[in-house]
Write a protein that holds these residues in place. Structure first.
Motif, PDB file in Angstrom:
ATOM      1  N   GLU A  36       0.834  -1.208   0.000  1.00 34.48           N
ATOM      2  CA  GLU A  36       0.000   0.000   0.000  1.00 34.48           C
ATOM      3  C   GLU A  36       0.869   1.258   0.000  1.00 34.48           C
ATOM      4  O   GLU A  36       0.499   2.272  -0.604  1.00 34.48           O
ATOM      5  N   LEU A  37       2.004   1.200   0.688  1.00 39.22           N
ATOM      6  CA  LEU A  37       2.908   2.355   0.711  1.00 39.22           C
ATOM      7  C   LEU A  37       3.547   2.584  -0.656  1.00 39.22           C
ATOM      8  O   LEU A  37       3.862   3.716  -1.016  1.00 39.22           O
ATOM      9  N   GLU A  38       3.726   1.514  -1.407  1.00 36.69           N
ATOM     10  CA  GLU A  38       4.354   1.627  -2.725  1.00 36.69           C
ATOM     11  C   GLU A  38       3.347   2.022  -3.804  1.00 36.69           C
ATOM     12  O   GLU A  38       3.649   2.854  -4.663  1.00 36.69           O
ATOM     13  N   GLU A  39       2.149   1.427  -3.753  1.00 32.45           N
ATOM     14  CA  GLU A  39       1.157   1.647  -4.805  1.00 32.45           C
ATOM     15  C   GLU A  39       0.086   2.651  -4.423  1.00 32.45           C
ATOM     16  O   GLU A  39      -0.636   3.155  -5.286  1.00 32.45           O
ATOM     17  N   GLY A  40      -0.065   2.931  -3.112  1.00 30.16           N
ATOM     18  CA  GLY A  40      -1.115   3.832  -2.651  1.00 30.16           C
ATOM     19  C   GLY A  40      -2.427   3.095  -2.440  1.00 30.16           C
ATOM     20  O   GLY A  40      -2.571   1.930  -2.810  1.00 30.16           O
ATOM     21  N   ILE A  41      -3.385   3.786  -1.842  1.00 31.36           N
ATOM     22  CA  ILE A  41      -4.724   3.225  -1.644  1.00 31.36           C
ATOM     23  C   ILE A  41      -5.751   4.154  -2.284  1.00 31.36           C
ATOM     24  O   ILE A  41      -5.499   5.352  -2.451  1.00 31.36           O
ATOM     25  N   ASP A  42      -6.896   3.601  -2.625  1.00 31.78           N
ATOM     26  CA  ASP A  42      -7.936   4.390  -3.289  1.00 31.78           C
ATOM     27  C   ASP A  42      -8.510   5.430  -2.329  1.00 31.78           C
ATOM     28  O   ASP A  42      -8.786   5.133  -1.166  1.00 31.78           O
ATOM     29  N   VAL A  43      -8.692   6.655  -2.837  1.00 36.97           N
ATOM     30  CA  VAL A  43      -9.389   7.701  -2.090  1.00 36.97           C
ATOM     31  C   VAL A  43     -10.651   8.050  -2.868  1.00 36.97           C
ATOM     32  O   VAL A  43     -10.655   8.087  -4.098  1.00 36.97           O
TER      33      VAL A  43
ATOM     34  N   GLY B  60     -18.633   8.539  -3.485  1.00 32.69           N
ATOM     35  CA  GLY B  60     -18.089   7.193  -3.548  1.00 32.69           C
ATOM     36  C   GLY B  60     -17.301   6.907  -4.806  1.00 32.69           C
ATOM     37  O   GLY B  60     -16.934   5.752  -5.050  1.00 32.69           O
ATOM     38  N   ASN B  61     -17.022   7.945  -5.612  1.00 35.07           N
ATOM     39  CA  ASN B  61     -16.238   7.755  -6.828  1.00 35.07           C
ATOM     40  C   ASN B  61     -14.747   7.784  -6.508  1.00 35.07           C
ATOM     41  O   ASN B  61     -14.280   8.612  -5.725  1.00 35.07           O
TER      42      ASN B  61
END
Length: 324
Positions: A207-214, A219-220
């Motif tokens: 998650e630190l490398e690829e990121g997480i969805d915001v 909800g988009n």
């Protein structure tokens, strides 16, 4: 408190319920309710079907809101929201206390040998790793190698710290036997707390490398943020440090007092049952309090995120799933 009774609560409700500690506490009390462990397969199918009928507007006549809420509670406790598969009973959040309490009792047994220390720390981290994996965010593929890496890192760190601290206590000649025994009872906490941090960081390092969805307020998905991932992992790690604190600190204090009473002095066989009850009470208090510290769906200002994400939405804040 209102929620749309469908397979997953609405994003707006999750954000609203996370604005107060009391709201989060009530929500997680439902999730960890151990009574759902006794739900039969046929009852689970009935609950799922009832929610599907509600979703499609084909509810049978006479169904009450109470029955719908009961069905929602059963499904959330047993079915994984991403895979729609049944979670193995010992690894459900509702099974965390009943299946974890015997391990906590083992961790706090007095006069631990090297072998028993290694065994209980290994068993505790094995249980934690399985719970983490069973309740993971499964919207993105998670390589098995990451699970193995996190598991080995947690076990090695927990065992190393616990054994190291025990050796230091044994070699501390300045302590009386009673003081040495009391200190040994507190050894599991730093070992478990550090191992929990290691477990979170190693198992969620991608998650630190690829990121997480915001997500925006509708909800988009706005984008994937590494900054939001850092916040999510920090909040989760703090939760994992607080969680074992009452479980591994309160029972030694309480038991050191109770063991001096005439009741336990004259009936030493009652020490283990009493300690088990104390650990169960501490566990039941600690779990909902710890996971309620931070909302599962957390808000963050877009100005604090990557420039490309801030430019991709007009919303001043976005939401991300911290995870449990």
């Amino acid at each position: 408190m209102e929620v749309a009774l469908c397979s997953v609560p609405s994003l707006a409700w999750l954000v609203r319920s996370g604005t107060s500690f009391y709201g989060r506490f009530r929500h997680f009390l439902d999730i960890i309710d151990p009574r759902t462990l006794f739900v039969t397969e046929s009852r689970l199918k009935e609950a799922v079907q009832l929610l599907e009928d509600y979703k499609h507007g084909t509810l049978p006549p006479g169904v009450t809101n109470k029955e719908l809420w009961a069905a929602q509670k059963i499904k959330q406790a047993i079915i994984h929201p991403d895979t729609n598969e049944t979670i193995f009973m010992p690894f459900r959040m509702s099974g965390y206390i009943p299946f974890g309490t015997p391990i906590v009792v083992g961790l706090l047994l007095p006069n631990q040998t090297l072998a028993s220390t290694v065994f209980w720390q290994w068993l505790n981290q094995s249980h934690n790793a399985c719970v983490n994996y069973a309740n993971r965010n499964a919207t993105k593929p998670s390589p098995t190698s990451k699970f193995i890496q996190g598991y080995l890192g947690a076990v090695i760190s927990a065992v190393s710290i616990a054994v190291g601290l025990n050796v230091l206590v044994q070699r501390a000649n300045k302590f009386t036997p009673a003081t040495r025994l009391l200190i040994q009872r507190f050894v599991p906490f730093p070992a478990v707390a550090s191992a929990n941090i290691c477990n979170v960081v190693l198992m969620r390092h991608t998650e630190l490398e690829e990121g997480i969805d915001v997500l925006d307020s509708n909800g988009n998905i706005v984008g994937s943020s590494r900054i939001a991932a850092k916040h999510a992992l920090l909040e989760t790690a703090l939760t994992r440090v607080v969680l074992p604190m009452p479980i591994l600190v309160l029972p030694p204090i309480i038991m050191s007092i109770l063991e001096k009473t005439s009741l336990l002095r004259s009936r030493p066989r009652m020490i283990l049952p009493v300690q088990s009850l104390v650990c169960l009470a501490a566990f039941g208090l600690a779990l909902p309090l710890a996971i309620s510290l931070f909302p599962q769906m957390s808000e963050i200002e877009t100005a604090r995120l990557e420039p490309e994400i801030a430019m991709a939405t007009a919303s001043k804040t976005v939401v991300y799933n911290k995870g449990l």
